[in-house]
Design a protein around this motif. Structure first.
Motif, PDB file in Angstrom:
ATOM      1  N   LEU A 113      13.646 -16.554  17.461  1.00 41.58           N
ATOM      2  CA  LEU A 113      12.972 -15.489  18.187  1.00 41.58           C
ATOM      3  C   LEU A 113      13.368 -14.177  17.522  1.00 41.58           C
ATOM      4  CD1 LEU A 113      11.109 -14.846  20.598  1.00 41.58           C
ATOM      5  CD2 LEU A 113      13.182 -14.306  21.896  1.00 41.58           C
ATOM      6  N   GLN A 114      12.424 -13.571  16.820  1.00 46.21           N
ATOM      7  CA  GLN A 114      12.647 -12.258  16.222  1.00 46.21           C
ATOM      8  C   GLN A 114      12.257 -11.207  17.247  1.00 46.21           C
ATOM      9  OE1 GLN A 114      13.898 -11.355  13.034  1.00 46.21           O
ATOM     10  NE2 GLN A 114      13.910  -9.354  14.034  1.00 46.21           N
ATOM     11  N   MET A 115      13.207 -10.364  17.609  1.00 51.01           N
ATOM     12  CA  MET A 115      12.985  -9.356  18.638  1.00 51.01           C
ATOM     13  C   MET A 115      13.102  -7.971  18.003  1.00 51.01           C
ATOM     14  SD  MET A 115      15.144 -11.033  21.791  1.00 51.01           S
ATOM     15  CE  MET A 115      16.718 -10.786  20.980  1.00 51.01           C
ATOM     16  N   SER A 116      12.088  -7.164  18.183  1.00 47.19           N
ATOM     17  CA  SER A 116      12.072  -5.812  17.627  1.00 47.19           C
ATOM     18  C   SER A 116      11.750  -4.820  18.740  1.00 47.19           C
ATOM     19  CB  SER A 116      11.023  -5.714  16.512  1.00 47.19           C
ATOM     20  OG  SER A 116      11.280  -6.643  15.481  1.00 47.19           O
ATOM     21  N   SER A 117      11.977  -3.542  18.444  1.00 44.04           N
ATOM     22  CA  SER A 117      11.705  -2.474  19.414  1.00 44.04           C
ATOM     23  C   SER A 117      12.288  -2.825  20.775  1.00 44.04           C
ATOM     24  CB  SER A 117      10.194  -2.233  19.527  1.00 44.04           C
ATOM     25  OG  SER A 117       9.639  -1.907  18.264  1.00 44.04           O
ATOM     26  N   LEU A 118      13.527  -3.244  20.769  1.00 38.95           N
ATOM     27  CA  LEU A 118      14.157  -3.712  22.011  1.00 38.95           C
ATOM     28  C   LEU A 118      14.324  -2.585  23.009  1.00 38.95           C
ATOM     29  CD1 LEU A 118      16.640  -6.185  20.390  1.00 38.95           C
ATOM     30  CD2 LEU A 118      15.063  -6.769  22.228  1.00 38.95           C
ATOM     31  N   LYS A 119      14.181  -2.965  24.285  1.00 40.39           N
ATOM     32  CA  LYS A 119      14.275  -2.026  25.392  1.00 40.39           C
ATOM     33  C   LYS A 119      15.409  -2.459  26.314  1.00 40.39           C
ATOM     34  CE  LYS A 119       9.220  -1.580  25.371  1.00 40.39           C
ATOM     35  NZ  LYS A 119       7.983  -1.704  26.189  1.00 40.39           N
ATOM     36  N   PRO A 120      15.957  -1.537  27.097  1.00 36.51           N
ATOM     37  CA  PRO A 120      17.007  -1.934  28.051  1.00 36.51           C
ATOM     38  C   PRO A 120      16.557  -3.060  28.982  1.00 36.51           C
ATOM     39  CG  PRO A 120      16.960   0.434  27.813  1.00 36.51           C
ATOM     40  CD  PRO A 120      15.779  -0.086  27.044  1.00 36.51           C
ATOM     41  N   GLU A 121      15.290  -3.088  29.319  1.00 43.85           N
ATOM     42  CA  GLU A 121      14.790  -4.130  30.223  1.00 43.85           C
ATOM     43  C   GLU A 121      14.714  -5.508  29.561  1.00 43.85           C
ATOM     44  OE1 GLU A 121      13.369  -1.165  29.599  1.00 43.85           O
ATOM     45  OE2 GLU A 121      11.175  -1.304  29.582  1.00 43.85           O
ATOM     46  N   ASP A 122      14.979  -5.580  28.260  1.00 47.58           N
ATOM     47  CA  ASP A 122      15.063  -6.883  27.584  1.00 47.58           C
ATOM     48  C   ASP A 122      16.455  -7.510  27.753  1.00 47.58           C
ATOM     49  OD1 ASP A 122      13.146  -5.450  24.933  1.00 47.58           O
ATOM     50  OD2 ASP A 122      12.425  -6.849  26.458  1.00 47.58           O
ATOM     51  N   THR A 123      17.372  -6.768  28.344  1.00 49.17           N
ATOM     52  CA  THR A 123      18.715  -7.291  28.575  1.00 49.17           C
ATOM     53  C   THR A 123      18.665  -8.510  29.488  1.00 49.17           C
ATOM     54  OG1 THR A 123      19.762  -5.139  28.266  1.00 49.17           O
ATOM     55  CG2 THR A 123      20.964  -6.774  29.568  1.00 49.17           C
ATOM     56  N   ALA A 124      19.227  -9.615  29.006  1.00 48.71           N
ATOM     57  CA  ALA A 124      19.189 -10.877  29.750  1.00 48.71           C
ATOM     58  C   ALA A 124      19.952 -11.934  28.969  1.00 48.71           C
ATOM     59  CB  ALA A 124      17.739 -11.336  29.948  1.00 48.71           C
ATOM     60  N   VAL A 125      20.160 -13.062  29.626  1.00 48.36           N
ATOM     61  CA  VAL A 125      20.605 -14.259  28.910  1.00 48.36           C
ATOM     62  C   VAL A 125      19.351 -14.986  28.436  1.00 48.36           C
ATOM     63  CG1 VAL A 125      21.845 -16.435  29.034  1.00 48.36           C
ATOM     64  CG2 VAL A 125      22.693 -14.438  30.291  1.00 48.36           C
ATOM     65  N   TYR A 126      19.302 -15.290  27.156  1.00 47.07           N
ATOM     66  CA  TYR A 126      18.146 -15.952  26.557  1.00 47.07           C
ATOM     67  C   TYR A 126      18.458 -17.428  26.342  1.00 47.07           C
ATOM     68  CZ  TYR A 126      15.754 -11.535  25.868  1.00 47.07           C
ATOM     69  OH  TYR A 126      15.100 -10.345  26.091  1.00 47.07           O
ATOM     70  N   TYR A 127      17.524 -18.266  26.799  1.00 46.88           N
ATOM     71  CA  TYR A 127      17.709 -19.711  26.747  1.00 46.88           C
ATOM     72  C   TYR A 127      16.650 -20.365  25.873  1.00 46.88           C
ATOM     73  CZ  TYR A 127      20.651 -19.064  30.894  1.00 46.88           C
ATOM     74  OH  TYR A 127      21.627 -18.664  31.777  1.00 46.88           O
ATOM     75  N   CYS A 128      17.087 -21.301  25.070  1.00 47.08           N
ATOM     76  CA  CYS A 128      16.192 -22.146  24.299  1.00 47.08           C
ATOM     77  C   CYS A 128      15.772 -23.330  25.173  1.00 47.08           C
ATOM     78  CB  CYS A 128      16.942 -22.638  23.068  1.00 47.08           C
ATOM     79  SG  CYS A 128      16.061 -23.773  22.002  1.00 47.08           S
ATOM     80  N   ASN A 129      14.505 -23.712  25.074  1.00 43.19           N
ATOM     81  CA  ASN A 129      13.987 -24.799  25.911  1.00 43.19           C
ATOM     82  C   ASN A 129      13.138 -25.747  25.080  1.00 43.19           C
ATOM     83  OD1 ASN A 129      11.197 -25.536  27.447  1.00 43.19           O
ATOM     84  ND2 ASN A 129      12.969 -25.871  28.768  1.00 43.19           N
ATOM     85  N   ALA A 130      13.327 -27.039  25.314  1.00 43.16           N
ATOM     86  CA  ALA A 130      12.483 -28.058  24.702  1.00 43.16           C
ATOM     87  C   ALA A 130      11.694 -28.741  25.809  1.00 43.16           C
ATOM     88  CB  ALA A 130      13.348 -29.077  23.954  1.00 43.16           C
ATOM     89  N   ARG A 131      10.393 -28.905  25.607  1.00 42.18           N
ATOM     90  CA  ARG A 131       9.537 -29.539  26.599  1.00 42.18           C
ATOM     91  C   ARG A 131       8.922 -30.775  25.956  1.00 42.18           C
ATOM     92  NH1 ARG A 131       4.152 -26.579  28.889  1.00 42.18           N
ATOM     93  NH2 ARG A 131       3.390 -27.127  26.814  1.00 42.18           N
ATOM     94  N   ARG A 132       9.402 -31.934  26.395  1.00 39.16           N
ATOM     95  CA  ARG A 132       8.994 -33.180  25.775  1.00 39.16           C
ATOM     96  C   ARG A 132       8.106 -33.963  26.722  1.00 39.16           C
ATOM     97  NH1 ARG A 132      13.445 -37.235  23.281  1.00 39.16           N
ATOM     98  NH2 ARG A 132      14.012 -37.433  25.467  1.00 39.16           N
ATOM     99  N   LEU A 133       6.938 -34.350  26.257  1.00 40.96           N
ATOM    100  CA  LEU A 133       6.006 -35.128  27.071  1.00 40.96           C
ATOM    101  C   LEU A 133       6.390 -36.604  26.998  1.00 40.96           C
ATOM    102  CD1 LEU A 133       3.438 -35.067  28.809  1.00 40.96           C
ATOM    103  CD2 LEU A 133       2.126 -35.433  26.705  1.00 40.96           C
ATOM    104  N   VAL A 134       6.655 -37.182  28.175  1.00 40.36           N
ATOM    105  CA  VAL A 134       6.975 -38.607  28.282  1.00 40.36           C
ATOM    106  C   VAL A 134       5.928 -39.229  29.179  1.00 40.36           C
ATOM    107  CG1 VAL A 134       8.685 -40.312  28.976  1.00 40.36           C
ATOM    108  CG2 VAL A 134       9.426 -38.119  27.997  1.00 40.36           C
ATOM    109  N   ARG A 168       4.846  -9.125  24.128  1.00 39.78           N
ATOM    110  CA  ARG A 168       3.804  -9.318  23.112  1.00 39.78           C
ATOM    111  C   ARG A 168       3.734  -8.111  22.186  1.00 39.78           C
ATOM    112  NH1 ARG A 168      -0.002 -10.459  26.290  1.00 39.78           N
ATOM    113  NH2 ARG A 168       0.317 -12.719  26.273  1.00 39.78           N
ATOM    114  N   GLY A 169       3.708  -8.388  20.883  1.00 36.81           N
ATOM    115  CA  GLY A 169       3.676  -7.319  19.894  1.00 36.81           C
ATOM    116  C   GLY A 169       5.038  -6.854  19.440  1.00 36.81           C
ATOM    117  N   ARG A 170       6.085  -7.251  20.170  1.00 37.28           N
ATOM    118  CA  ARG A 170       7.459  -6.867  19.797  1.00 37.28           C
ATOM    119  C   ARG A 170       8.290  -8.079  19.384  1.00 37.28           C
ATOM    120  NH1 ARG A 170      10.813  -4.942  23.522  1.00 37.28           N
ATOM    121  NH2 ARG A 170       9.798  -5.977  25.302  1.00 37.28           N
TER     122      ARG A 170
END
Length: 119
Positions: free
Chosen positions: A80-101, A64-66
């Motif tokens: 996803l705009q990511m700023s002030s990145l930190k080493p702990e932000d290292t990861a695989v980033y996944y896009c997700n869609a959540r559809r209500l059925v 939050r805030g970054r």
């Protein structure tokens, strides 16, 4: 349903990156969209979510805030705009869609994009 992430890479601490997720195969504007991430040896965690109803957003405390999540319904693309990145932000980033059925959510995932924060 197809979700294709892009924009990952190697960045130095304090740097910025913008991730994109191109969506197809469903009515994008009607679906809540999120970014998750998974670091080695850790569970997948929610980073940020943006709703379809009013565009309200939710963030993990750690970003939050970054980080800023946004969507372009005309282009059916999530960002996803990511700023002030930190080493702990290292990861695989996944896009997700959540559809209500009816009364249940169906979840759809992209293939992921690697973000590495290191000097």
């Amino acid at each position: 349903v197809q979700l294709v992430e892009s924009g990952g890479g190697l960045v130095q601490p304090g740097g910025s990156l913008r991730l994109s997720c191109a969506a197809s195969g469903f009515t994008f504007r009607s679906v809540d969209m999120s970014w998750y991430r998974q670091a080695p040896g850790k569970d997948r965690e929610l980073v940020a979510r943006i709703t379809s109803a009013d565009g309200s957003t939710k963030y993990a405390d750690s970003v939050r805030g970054r980080f800023t999540i946004s969507r372009d319904n005309a282009k059916t693309t999530l960002y996803l705009q990511m700023s002030s990145l930190k080493p702990e932000d290292t990861a695989v980033y996944y896009c997700n869609a959540r559809r209500l059925v009816v009364t249940q959510y169906n979840y759809y995932w992209g293939q992921g994009t690697q973000v590495t924060v290191s000097s």
